[in-house]
Write a protein that holds these residues in place. Structure first.
Motif, short mmCIF file in Angstrom:
data_model
loop_
_atom_site.label_atom_id
_atom_site.label_comp_id
_atom_site.label_asym_id
_atom_site.label_seq_id
_atom_site.Cartn_x
_atom_site.Cartn_y
_atom_site.Cartn_z
N VAL A 55 7.50 -11.49 4.80
CA VAL A 55 8.40 -10.51 5.39
C VAL A 55 7.79 -9.12 5.20
O VAL A 55 7.35 -8.77 4.11
CB VAL A 55 9.79 -10.59 4.72
N LEU A 56 7.79 -8.34 6.27
CA LEU A 56 7.25 -6.98 6.24
C LEU A 56 8.13 -6.08 5.38
O LEU A 56 9.35 -6.15 5.43
CB LEU A 56 7.20 -6.41 7.66
N VAL A 57 7.48 -5.23 4.57
CA VAL A 57 8.16 -4.22 3.77
C VAL A 57 7.61 -2.87 4.17
O VAL A 57 6.38 -2.70 4.23
CB VAL A 57 7.91 -4.43 2.26
N THR A 58 8.48 -1.92 4.46
CA THR A 58 8.05 -0.55 4.75
C THR A 58 8.76 0.40 3.79
O THR A 58 9.70 0.00 3.09
CB THR A 58 8.37 -0.13 6.20
N ALA A 59 8.33 1.64 3.78
CA ALA A 59 8.98 2.63 2.92
C ALA A 59 10.46 2.77 3.26
O ALA A 59 11.26 3.14 2.41
CB ALA A 59 8.26 3.97 3.04
N ASP A 113 0.86 -1.18 0.00
CA ASP A 113 0.00 0.00 0.00
C ASP A 113 0.90 1.24 0.00
O ASP A 113 1.54 1.54 1.01
CB ASP A 113 -0.89 -0.01 1.24
N THR A 114 0.97 1.94 -1.13
CA THR A 114 1.86 3.09 -1.24
C THR A 114 1.44 4.23 -0.32
O THR A 114 2.28 4.97 0.16
CB THR A 114 1.94 3.61 -2.68
N GLU A 115 0.15 4.38 -0.05
CA GLU A 115 -0.30 5.45 0.84
C GLU A 115 0.17 5.21 2.27
O GLU A 115 0.56 6.14 2.97
CB GLU A 115 -1.82 5.58 0.79
N LYS A 116 0.11 3.96 2.71
CA LYS A 116 0.54 3.62 4.07
C LYS A 116 2.04 3.34 4.14
O LYS A 116 2.63 3.37 5.20
CB LYS A 116 -0.23 2.40 4.58
#
Length: 67
Positions: A26-30, A10-13
């Motif tokens: 696996v978690l991906v964050t910005a 989710d690019t917004e989040k």
């Protein structure tokens, strides 16, 4: 380095998950990107390292690869 495909992002989040064959997602964050964040789409192939984040395995040094 590990590789997997983007399960959803989710690019917004600024977060999502990578599906890794035979392992937990696996978690991906910005903040996961090795370079400047890039748009990710479901099914994109990525390479990354994993570290123990606050909520479990988290991708770091993530790079988008061409198929």
């Amino acid at each position: 380095m590990q590789s997997g495909t983007i399960k959803w992002y989710d690019t917004e989040k600024g977060l999502g998950f990578v599906a890794v064959h035979g392992q937990n997602d696996v978690l991906v964050t910005a903040d996961s990107f090795a370079d400047q964040p890039q748009p990710l789409a479901d099914g994109d192939w990525v390479e990354f390292d994993v570290h123990d984040g606050k909520y479990g395995p988290e991708a770091i040094k993530l790079t988008l690869k061409s198929a």
